[in-house]
Design an enzyme around this catalytic site. Structure first.
Site, PDB file in Angstrom:
ATOM      1  N   ARG A 123       0.839  -1.193   0.000  1.00  0.00           N
ATOM      2  CA  ARG A 123       0.000   0.000   0.000  1.00  0.00           C
ATOM      3  C   ARG A 123       0.877   1.247   0.000  1.00  0.00           C
ATOM      4  O   ARG A 123       1.972   1.246   0.605  1.00  0.00           O
ATOM      5  CB  ARG A 123      -0.863  -0.022   1.263  1.00  0.00           C
ATOM      6  N   THR A 397      -8.691   0.590 -10.687  1.00  0.00           N
ATOM      7  CA  THR A 397      -8.207  -0.459  -9.770  1.00  0.00           C
ATOM      8  C   THR A 397      -8.422  -1.770 -10.514  1.00  0.00           C
ATOM      9  O   THR A 397      -9.226  -1.838 -11.448  1.00  0.00           O
ATOM     10  CB  THR A 397      -8.938  -0.446  -8.402  1.00  0.00           C
ATOM     11  N   GLU A 436      -3.934   8.156  -4.231  1.00  0.00           N
ATOM     12  CA  GLU A 436      -4.410   7.346  -3.113  1.00  0.00           C
ATOM     13  C   GLU A 436      -4.544   8.176  -1.831  1.00  0.00           C
ATOM     14  O   GLU A 436      -5.207   7.749  -0.893  1.00  0.00           O
ATOM     15  CB  GLU A 436      -3.423   6.197  -2.904  1.00  0.00           C
ATOM     16  N   GLY A 489     -13.831   0.476  -5.431  1.00  0.00           N
ATOM     17  CA  GLY A 489     -13.878   1.393  -4.297  1.00  0.00           C
ATOM     18  C   GLY A 489     -14.563   0.755  -3.105  1.00  0.00           C
ATOM     19  O   GLY A 489     -14.354  -0.431  -2.810  1.00  0.00           O
TER      20      GLY A 489
HETATM   21  O1  DON Z   1      -7.935   1.177  -1.802  1.00  0.00           O
HETATM   22  C1  DON Z   1      -9.093   1.453  -2.062  1.00  0.00           C
HETATM   23  O2  DON Z   1     -10.047   1.086  -1.400  1.00  0.00           O
HETATM   24  C2  DON Z   1      -9.396   2.289  -3.301  1.00  0.00           C
HETATM   25  N1  DON Z   1      -8.250   3.103  -3.621  1.00  0.00           N
HETATM   26  C3  DON Z   1      -9.784   1.378  -4.409  1.00  0.00           C
HETATM   27  C4  DON Z   1     -10.228   2.173  -5.594  1.00  0.00           C
HETATM   28  C5  DON Z   1     -11.038   1.407  -6.539  1.00  0.00           C
HETATM   29  O3  DON Z   1     -11.336   0.254  -6.378  1.00  0.00           O
HETATM   30  C6  DON Z   1     -11.471   2.211  -7.696  1.00  0.00           C
HETATM   31  N2  DON Z   1     -12.476   1.539  -8.429  1.00  0.00           N
HETATM   32  N3  DON Z   1     -13.573   1.961  -8.490  1.00  0.00           N
END
Ligand code: DON
Length: 586
Positions: A123, A397, A436, A489
């Site tokens: 991360r 993602t 991020e 997300g």
């Molecule tokens: O780490 C996370 O939860 C987000 N940065 C993930 C982003 C994501 O899955 C974007 N897709 N819609």
């Protein structure tokens, strides 16, 4: 075996039934054939069991070239972890809107030889000069898009460090060999698909603000159409430096100098020490059980496994299969409401915050939450107390799932956060940086891009990892092993939850990736659903129980899953029909 190399991926789902029985021949001959196949089946099962693995491999990823690269590396003698390096690196090149070496992710691993199960945490971290109020103006209000666009929105990337670790500690081939397919696609280019074109249109403005990003990802300053040939020479060079110098090829030397200089010139706050100090962390995954299924999923700094297991603990006392479909959905929503609330209240980077994880994951706690759930009525989120919000999200993602012939497993969800991340490329690197930092609670009590509201546990601090929803997951019963995950997300966790419930009903990978989706995340207090995710009857029924329904207007998620039926030694792989991925068994 399907051809995975074409421009338009025709293969979404491939199943292989290696050792089936034939009943189409008459008399003794049929019996003899059946008998000999039984022997073969038994031999195959024995062989697989002796080696501990299925003897063949399955890969499902978001792009045909990535799936193909995984098999290429397996064919060269690599194991699942070498293949995972290749798939991750190719996704970073061919799906730049979704993940990249300027981003991070979580790799959930199971090594068959000793059963070691671990989460590689790659991360991003907040830069050392980051401050809790860095995205607020003088009045304490969020500065519009400051945590979403440009160099200031980027965390320190973890993906390159994780690939080096994955290769060195778990792989069998040299890193340079596993990176070869990615370098080839960056150098020679490839034709972008419709998802790229759509995402580039959405993020055109941000990409235009970065001359290096615009030169690479746009076509003379404009979002290109599908079919545009994307060539990334600088990225190929950066990947070569990683191939040659491993960790230092990105976090030191020329790459680090170019990254830091570019970020600072672009208004960011990175320093050399940020890159030099970046470390991958190996973490024990979150584990639990639901109706005889052993679940292994992402640990903090992802909220994924914790929220998933808390929701499953709440649901475990109900006979979901024995009840009507509407009540079942209502209870799933009520379980999500409570588990997502705890995400907002408690979860963050374990290096910085103490979290009551054993309480959140205990059956007694679930029991306590369950008593306040009415089967006939929604409880408004406001009645549960705490942090308001709106949410929108695409499918940037990415995720892939794979199993090799030895039974090594990898589930990996990788991200640069929003489509094309920050939209910023430090000149000369070809590295598109993530945004991020927006996954932190950048303004306490205010929703982020996914409508998530966080508090102190997820406040910005120097070197801290922002809370994630990414949920790479393994499911195991006596008979079956499943590897799965998806982008999306905050909706990632509810998608994985629905897949677990579908797995529990005995359905296979194709069903998990294609089933209709609905979602509740505590705040905003609405049930979101994709077209087809709820029937008219469901919608009316849920409304009459007090839920507020909100259609997303588009289908969401891009789940990729593999399953090993250990009894029949059968592998299957499935890629979400909503995406452009490819799944295959070989
Ligand atoms: O780490 C996370 O939860 C987000 N940065 C993930 C982003 C994501 O899955 C974007 N897709 N819609």
């Amino acid at each position: 075996m399907a051809d995975l190399g074409g421009k338009a991926p025709s293969v979404r789902r491939v199943e292989s039934i290696r050792y089936g029985l034939g009943w189409n021949r008459p008399g003794w001959r049929r019996a003899a054939v059946a008998f000999s196949r039984c022997l073969l089946l038994a031999a195959a099962v024995c062989a697989a069991q002796a080696s501990g693995g299925p003897g063949h491999a399955a890969i499902a990823s978001a792009h045909p070239l990535a799936t193909q690269a995984g098999f290429e590396i397996l064919d060269q003698g690599g194991n699942a972890f070498d293949a995972a390096v290749a798939v991750s690196a190719v996704l970073a090149v061919v799906e730049p809107q979704s993940s990249g070496i300027g981003g991070g992710g979580f790799w959930l691993l199971r090594r068959a030889a000793d059963g070691k199960t671990v989460m590689l945490d790659g991360r991003e971290t907040a830069p050392l000069a980051a401050r809790p109020d860095m995205y607020l103006d003088a009045r304490g209000e969020p500065r519009p898009r400051a945590s979403l666009d440009g160099a200031l929105s980027a965390g320190i990337p973890g993906l390159p460090a994780a690939l080096v670790r994955l290769s060195k500690d778990y792989g069998r081939l040299p890193l340079a060999q596993s990176l070869t397919p990615a370098i080839r696609h960056a150098e020679n280019g490839f034709a972008v698909g419709r998802r790229y074109a759509r995402a580039a249109k959405d993020r055109e403005a941000a990409l235009r603000q970065s001359p290096a990003a615009s030169a690479i990802f746009l076509d003379r300053g404009t979002a290109p159409q599908a079919g545009f040939r994307l060539v990334q020479k600088d990225l190929a060079e950066t990947l070569r430096r990683i191939a040659r110098q491993e960790h230092a090829g990105f976090y030191g030397g020329m790459t680090a100098r170019l990254l830091v200089q570019g970020v600072r010139d672009g208004g960011g706050i990175w320093q050399a020490g940020d890159l030099a100090g970046y470390r991958v962390v190996e973490r024990a995954p979150v584990r639990g059980r639901y109706r005889g299924i052993r679940i292994t999923s992402a640990a903090p700094p992802s909220s994924g496994g914790t929220v998933l297991l808390e929701a499953l603990n709440i649901l475990s006392a109900y006979d979901l299969d024995g009840m009507d479909a509407l009540t079942r959905k209502h209870l799933v929503i009520e379980a999500e409401r409570r588990a997502y609330r705890d995400r907002d209240l408690y979860l963050g980077d374990p290096g910085f915050v103490r979290m009551p994880l054993s309480r959140l994951l205990s059956p007694d706690y679930a029991e306590g939450l369950r008593v306040a759930i009415r089967p006939d009525r929604a409880l408004p989120s406001s009645a549960l107390s705490a942090p308001q919000a709106s949410s929108s999200q695409g499918d940037n993602t990415t995720h892939f799932s794979l199993i090799d012939g030895e039974g090594n497993l990898v589930a990996a969800t990788l991200s640069i956060n929003n489509s094309f991340g920050s939209g910023f490329v430090p000149p000369g690197t070809g590295v598109l940086l993530n945004d991020e930092m927006d996954d932190f609670a950048t303004a306490p009590g205010k929703p982020n891009a996914y409508g998530l509201v966080g508090g102190g546990a997820n406040a910005i601090a120097p070197g801290k990892r922002m809370l994630s929803s990414m949920s790479p997951t393994f499911l195991e019963t006596q008979d079956r092993t499943a590897v799965l995950g998806t982008p999306g997300g905050s909706r990632i966790i509810s998608m994985v939850l629905l897949a677990v419930l579908d797995f529990a009903q005995g359905h296979g990978a194709e069903s998990w990736v294609s089933a209709g989706r609905f979602h509740h995340q505590y705040l905003p207090d609405v049930v979101e659903y994709e077209p087809g995710g709820l029937s008219e009857e469901d919608i009316r029924g849920l409304e009459s129980r007090g839920h507020t329904l909100k259609p997303t207007g588009y289908r969401y998620g891009d789940m990729h899953a593999v399953q090993w039926d250990r009894v029949r030694n059968r592998l299957s792989a499935a890629s979400d029909p909503r995406g452009e991925g490819a799944a295959a068994v070989k």
